[in-house]
Design a protein around this motif. Sequence first.
Motif, PDB file in Angstrom:
ATOM      1  N   SER A 139       0.892  -1.157   0.193  1.00 46.33           N
ATOM      2  CA  SER A 139       0.002  -0.024  -0.031  1.00 46.33           C
ATOM      3  C   SER A 139       0.796   1.190  -0.272  1.00 46.33           C
ATOM      4  CB  SER A 139      -0.966  -0.096   1.215  1.00 46.33           C
ATOM      5  OG  SER A 139      -0.341  -0.045   2.463  1.00 46.33           O
ATOM      6  N   ILE A 140       0.588   2.116  -0.734  1.00 47.49           N
ATOM      7  CA  ILE A 140       1.406   3.583  -0.909  1.00 47.49           C
ATOM      8  C   ILE A 140       0.231   4.453  -0.971  1.00 47.49           C
ATOM      9  CG2 ILE A 140       3.186   2.497  -2.120  1.00 47.49           C
ATOM     10  CD1 ILE A 140       1.820   3.832  -4.531  1.00 47.49           C
ATOM     11  N   ASP A 141       0.621   5.586  -0.293  1.00 49.87           N
ATOM     12  CA  ASP A 141      -0.343   6.949  -0.628  1.00 49.87           C
ATOM     13  C   ASP A 141      -0.849   7.200  -1.989  1.00 49.87           C
ATOM     14  OD1 ASP A 141      -0.358   7.436   2.152  1.00 49.87           O
ATOM     15  OD2 ASP A 141       1.165   8.856   2.088  1.00 49.87           O
ATOM     16  N   ASP A 142      -1.856   7.792  -2.130  1.00 50.26           N
ATOM     17  CA  ASP A 142      -2.583   8.044  -3.296  1.00 50.26           C
ATOM     18  C   ASP A 142      -2.167   9.531  -3.377  1.00 50.26           C
ATOM     19  OD1 ASP A 142      -3.551   8.404  -5.873  1.00 50.26           O
ATOM     20  OD2 ASP A 142      -5.575   7.219  -5.254  1.00 50.26           O
ATOM     21  N   PRO A 158       1.603   6.764 -11.029  1.00 50.84           N
ATOM     22  CA  PRO A 158       1.086   5.004 -10.863  1.00 50.84           C
ATOM     23  C   PRO A 158       2.563   4.042 -11.398  1.00 50.84           C
ATOM     24  CG  PRO A 158      -0.469   6.219 -12.039  1.00 50.84           C
ATOM     25  CD  PRO A 158       0.520   7.175 -11.782  1.00 50.84           C
ATOM     26  N   SER A 159       3.405   4.743 -12.315  1.00 50.45           N
ATOM     27  CA  SER A 159       4.715   4.185 -12.838  1.00 50.45           C
ATOM     28  C   SER A 159       5.742   4.107 -11.566  1.00 50.45           C
ATOM     29  CB  SER A 159       5.428   4.905 -13.938  1.00 50.45           C
ATOM     30  OG  SER A 159       4.546   4.752 -15.187  1.00 50.45           O
ATOM     31  N   MET A 160       5.513   5.126 -10.671  1.00 50.39           N
ATOM     32  CA  MET A 160       6.307   5.135  -9.466  1.00 50.39           C
ATOM     33  C   MET A 160       5.822   4.159  -8.474  1.00 50.39           C
ATOM     34  SD  MET A 160       6.828   9.409  -9.123  1.00 50.39           S
ATOM     35  CE  MET A 160       7.683   9.291  -7.664  1.00 50.39           C
ATOM     36  N   GLY A 161       4.558   4.112  -8.422  1.00 48.77           N
ATOM     37  CA  GLY A 161       4.020   3.046  -7.561  1.00 48.77           C
ATOM     38  C   GLY A 161       4.361   1.603  -8.056  1.00 48.77           C
ATOM     39  N   LYS A 162       4.161   1.199  -9.223  1.00 54.02           N
ATOM     40  CA  LYS A 162       4.588   0.271  -9.641  1.00 54.02           C
ATOM     41  C   LYS A 162       6.264  -0.166  -9.299  1.00 54.02           C
ATOM     42  CE  LYS A 162       3.218  -3.460 -12.688  1.00 54.02           C
ATOM     43  NZ  LYS A 162       2.068  -4.002 -12.367  1.00 54.02           N
ATOM     44  N   MET A 163       7.059   0.667  -9.127  1.00 53.94           N
ATOM     45  CA  MET A 163       8.456   0.702  -9.046  1.00 53.94           C
ATOM     46  C   MET A 163       8.760   0.289  -7.492  1.00 53.94           C
ATOM     47  SD  MET A 163       9.570   0.414 -12.008  1.00 53.94           S
ATOM     48  CE  MET A 163      11.276   0.075 -11.624  1.00 53.94           C
ATOM     49  N   MET A 164       7.748   0.939  -6.811  1.00 46.34           N
ATOM     50  CA  MET A 164       7.885   0.960  -5.382  1.00 46.34           C
ATOM     51  C   MET A 164       7.457  -0.574  -4.960  1.00 46.34           C
ATOM     52  SD  MET A 164       6.259   4.330  -3.525  1.00 46.34           S
ATOM     53  CE  MET A 164       5.705   5.620  -4.988  1.00 46.34           C
ATOM     54  N   ALA A 165       6.474  -1.078  -5.686  1.00 48.59           N
ATOM     55  CA  ALA A 165       5.987  -2.473  -5.548  1.00 48.59           C
ATOM     56  C   ALA A 165       7.298  -3.387  -5.920  1.00 48.59           C
ATOM     57  CB  ALA A 165       4.655  -2.655  -6.275  1.00 48.59           C
ATOM     58  N   LYS A 166       7.543  -3.135  -7.012  1.00 43.81           N
ATOM     59  CA  LYS A 166       8.662  -4.176  -7.630  1.00 43.81           C
ATOM     60  C   LYS A 166      10.026  -4.187  -6.531  1.00 43.81           C
ATOM     61  CE  LYS A 166       8.170  -4.380 -12.552  1.00 43.81           C
ATOM     62  NZ  LYS A 166       8.838  -5.094 -13.697  1.00 43.81           N
ATOM     63  N   LYS A 167      10.350  -3.053  -6.132  1.00 44.33           N
ATOM     64  CA  LYS A 167      11.501  -2.718  -5.179  1.00 44.33           C
ATOM     65  C   LYS A 167      11.235  -3.652  -3.899  1.00 44.33           C
ATOM     66  CE  LYS A 167      14.556   0.841  -3.667  1.00 44.33           C
ATOM     67  NZ  LYS A 167      14.739   2.061  -3.360  1.00 44.33           N
ATOM     68  N   ALA A 168      10.047  -3.678  -3.653  1.00 43.90           N
ATOM     69  CA  ALA A 168       9.543  -4.529  -2.224  1.00 43.90           C
ATOM     70  C   ALA A 168       9.225  -5.944  -2.454  1.00 43.90           C
ATOM     71  CB  ALA A 168       8.214  -3.821  -1.677  1.00 43.90           C
ATOM     72  N   ASP A 171       4.025  -7.104  -6.952  1.00 46.36           N
ATOM     73  CA  ASP A 171       3.478  -6.896  -7.974  1.00 46.36           C
ATOM     74  C   ASP A 171       3.012  -5.567  -8.455  1.00 46.36           C
ATOM     75  OD1 ASP A 171       4.103  -9.937  -8.885  1.00 46.36           O
ATOM     76  OD2 ASP A 171       2.692 -10.140  -7.294  1.00 46.36           O
ATOM     77  N   ASP A 172       2.094  -4.977  -7.432  1.00 50.99           N
ATOM     78  CA  ASP A 172       1.483  -3.924  -7.576  1.00 50.99           C
ATOM     79  C   ASP A 172       1.339  -3.201  -6.226  1.00 50.99           C
ATOM     80  OD1 ASP A 172       0.312  -1.947  -9.129  1.00 50.99           O
ATOM     81  OD2 ASP A 172      -1.535  -2.746  -9.337  1.00 50.99           O
ATOM     82  N   ALA A 173       0.846  -1.958  -6.467  1.00 48.79           N
ATOM     83  CA  ALA A 173       0.415  -1.191  -5.224  1.00 48.79           C
ATOM     84  C   ALA A 173      -0.708  -0.859  -5.155  1.00 48.79           C
ATOM     85  CB  ALA A 173       1.202   0.040  -5.066  1.00 48.79           C
ATOM     86  N   TRP A 174      -1.569  -0.930  -3.944  1.00 46.96           N
ATOM     87  CA  TRP A 174      -3.072  -0.222  -3.869  1.00 46.96           C
ATOM     88  C   TRP A 174      -2.793   0.999  -3.193  1.00 46.96           C
ATOM     89  CZ3 TRP A 174      -7.050  -4.249  -1.778  1.00 46.96           C
ATOM     90  CH2 TRP A 174      -7.162  -5.214  -2.717  1.00 46.96           C
ATOM     91  N   MET A 175      -3.332   2.120  -3.628  1.00 41.14           N
ATOM     92  CA  MET A 175      -3.234   3.470  -3.227  1.00 41.14           C
ATOM     93  C   MET A 175      -4.134   3.837  -2.221  1.00 41.14           C
ATOM     94  SD  MET A 175      -2.004   5.166  -6.732  1.00 41.14           S
ATOM     95  CE  MET A 175      -3.131   4.307  -7.874  1.00 41.14           C
ATOM     96  N   THR A 185      -2.440   0.601  -9.177  1.00 41.30           N
ATOM     97  CA  THR A 185      -1.681   1.644 -10.315  1.00 41.30           C
ATOM     98  C   THR A 185      -2.449   1.534 -11.521  1.00 41.30           C
ATOM     99  OG1 THR A 185      -0.180  -0.203 -10.879  1.00 41.30           O
ATOM    100  CG2 THR A 185       0.462   1.365  -9.131  1.00 41.30           C
ATOM    101  N   SER A 186      -3.115   0.560 -11.867  1.00 39.08           N
ATOM    102  CA  SER A 186      -3.526   0.403 -13.218  1.00 39.08           C
ATOM    103  C   SER A 186      -4.875  -0.716 -13.115  1.00 39.08           C
ATOM    104  CB  SER A 186      -2.702  -0.045 -14.278  1.00 39.08           C
ATOM    105  OG  SER A 186      -2.013  -1.343 -13.933  1.00 39.08           O
TER     106      SER A 186
END
Length: 287
Positions: A139-142, A158-168, A171-175, A185-186
Amino acid sequence: MTRIVYVNGEYLPENEAKVSIFDRAFLMGDGVYEVTSVLQGKLIDFDGHRARLDRSLTELDMPKPDIFDDLLEIHRELVRRNEVVDGLVYLQVTRGAPGDRDFAFPDPDETTPTVVLFTQSKPGLADTPASRTGIKVISIDDLRWDRRDIKTVQLLYPSMGKMMAKKAGCDDAWMLQDGYVTEGTSNNAYIVKNGKIITRKLSNDILHGITRAAVLRFAKEAQMTVEERSFTIDEAKDADEAFITSASAFVQPVVEIDGHPVSDGTPGPVSRRLREIYLEESLKAAV
Ligand code: PDD
């Protein structure tokens, strides 16, 4: 095989296609888009995507391209020329290229919209490993703007969110907005609790997913209970199931949220059933 793309009335090999550096989407993010999936060579939910494109254009006071009524034919022609069996068609309409940079919108009588379409082939799109095992989200802030109902090409956060998810390792981030999940993100976000399918109601906070509309309709037809309301990330961690929907993922189970397994950490029966129904029904209606 060189991919054939569509740019402003012409079908061209991708390496010959050109868009001006003064295009408003390039300089200002002033463009809208749609992604329509292709299964077995046919377009899924095409009418819904065209209707949402119309709405995005209207909301941004962007002129409708004069090929608007030919969009189905252009989608089909690209699928045919590129021999797409499973994959997607990406469509982008921008406010055009006025020939200089200016914050004010150009006069629509002098600057016509730019229209670009291309295909992406994705063999086996309806049976990906992620659809069988489920995905992990953080989860990340929207931090997006307040008009998320308009499908603009402003996709940096949304691209930054996807990268934060990958780094962790996910697969994806819920905002999250005020602790409540807006969407992925999408994709649109859902949980299932005590047999109820819970998803945020439509507003400017989220994209009005075309897959969401179809899935909720099929769920109601199958006598499942749907509750359109916001849910917190803690509620999601404690849910019986979680899943996402989008044109490219269809219905995809979420099995882990912020490191917590959802239920036993495997895809649940409701999301599996909804995926089956969605694929079956939308293939029947594909064009
Ligand atoms: N994304 N929410 C967001 C923020 C999205 O970007 C999308 C779609 C959705 C799901 O909408 P639909 O069911 O109409 O695809 C929800 C597309 C697939 C993309 O950007 O690739």
